[in-house]
Motif scaffolding. Structure first.
Motif, PDB file in Angstrom:
ATOM      1  N   ASP A   8       0.845  -1.196   0.000  1.00 51.31           N
ATOM      2  CA  ASP A   8       0.000   0.000   0.000  1.00 51.31           C
ATOM      3  C   ASP A   8       0.875   1.239   0.000  1.00 51.31           C
ATOM      4  N   PHE A   9       0.267   2.355  -0.373  1.00 52.87           N
ATOM      5  CA  PHE A   9       0.998   3.610  -0.492  1.00 52.87           C
ATOM      6  C   PHE A   9       0.004   4.760  -0.493  1.00 52.87           C
ATOM      7  N   PRO A  10       0.465   5.956  -0.091  1.00 54.65           N
ATOM      8  CA  PRO A  10      -0.399   7.132  -0.170  1.00 54.65           C
ATOM      9  C   PRO A  10      -0.772   7.401  -1.627  1.00 54.65           C
ATOM     10  N   HIS A  11      -2.033   7.710  -1.865  1.00 52.52           N
ATOM     11  CA  HIS A  11      -2.518   7.918  -3.237  1.00 52.52           C
ATOM     12  C   HIS A  11      -3.506   9.074  -3.247  1.00 52.52           C
ATOM     13  N   LYS A  12      -3.148  10.113  -3.963  1.00 56.23           N
ATOM     14  CA  LYS A  12      -4.065  11.240  -4.167  1.00 56.23           C
ATOM     15  C   LYS A  12      -4.392  11.233  -5.642  1.00 56.23           C
ATOM     16  N   GLY A  13      -5.609  10.942  -5.961  1.00 52.37           N
ATOM     17  CA  GLY A  13      -5.916  10.899  -7.385  1.00 52.37           C
ATOM     18  C   GLY A  13      -7.248  10.262  -7.662  1.00 52.37           C
ATOM     19  N   ILE A  14      -7.267   9.496  -8.715  1.00 54.56           N
ATOM     20  CA  ILE A  14      -8.510   8.902  -9.188  1.00 54.56           C
ATOM     21  C   ILE A  14      -8.832   7.623  -8.419  1.00 54.56           C
ATOM     22  N   TRP A  15     -10.125   7.259  -8.440  1.00 52.47           N
ATOM     23  CA  TRP A  15     -10.608   6.119  -7.661  1.00 52.47           C
ATOM     24  C   TRP A  15     -11.643   5.344  -8.469  1.00 52.47           C
ATOM     25  N   GLY A  16     -12.023   4.187  -7.971  1.00 53.91           N
ATOM     26  CA  GLY A  16     -13.153   3.421  -8.486  1.00 53.91           C
ATOM     27  C   GLY A  16     -13.081   3.116  -9.965  1.00 53.91           C
ATOM     28  N   ASP A  17     -14.196   3.358 -10.651  1.00 57.74           N
ATOM     29  CA  ASP A  17     -14.308   3.021 -12.069  1.00 57.74           C
ATOM     30  C   ASP A  17     -13.288   3.771 -12.923  1.00 57.74           C
TER      31      ASP A  17
END
Length: 100
Positions: A8-17
């Motif tokens: 796992d890692f920090p993620h700022k951005g797009i999600w889901g579909d």
């Protein structure tokens, strides 16, 4: 013996579909990695974390993939990458309805 790898890692951005749509080429390449069995993609929008749980045929194949994947994530600009590789108790896992 099969192993489970967690990343796992920090993620700022797009999600889901939207993330699924944009990662289709990446998942294709992942499925061709030596020893790869499956991957669950993980995401937590509230805590801004993403990653995955993988199953590989051997610890060696998991660690080889992890080395390559960590370098790829770093090239994408990610830091704070956490990972762990675990052996499996296959008998108990099957009793617990593990997907293999």
């Amino acid at each position: 013996m099969a192993v489970i790898m967690y990343v796992d890692f920090p993620h700022k951005g797009i999600w889901g579909d939207q993330l699924a749509s944009e990662m289709s080429e990446l998942i294709e390449s992942i499925t061709k990695e030596p020893g790869f069995i499956w991957k669950f993609w993980t995401e937590n929008k509230e805590t801004e974390e993403a990653g995955g749980v993988y199953m590989f045929e051997t610890r060696e194949s998991a660690e080889n993939y992890l080395d390559m994947h960590t370098k790829r994530l770093e090239r994408f600009g990610y830091s704070g990458i956490r990972s762990r590789v675990f052996g499996l108790n296959e008998k108990l896992s099957k009793m617990g309805k593990a997907p293999f």
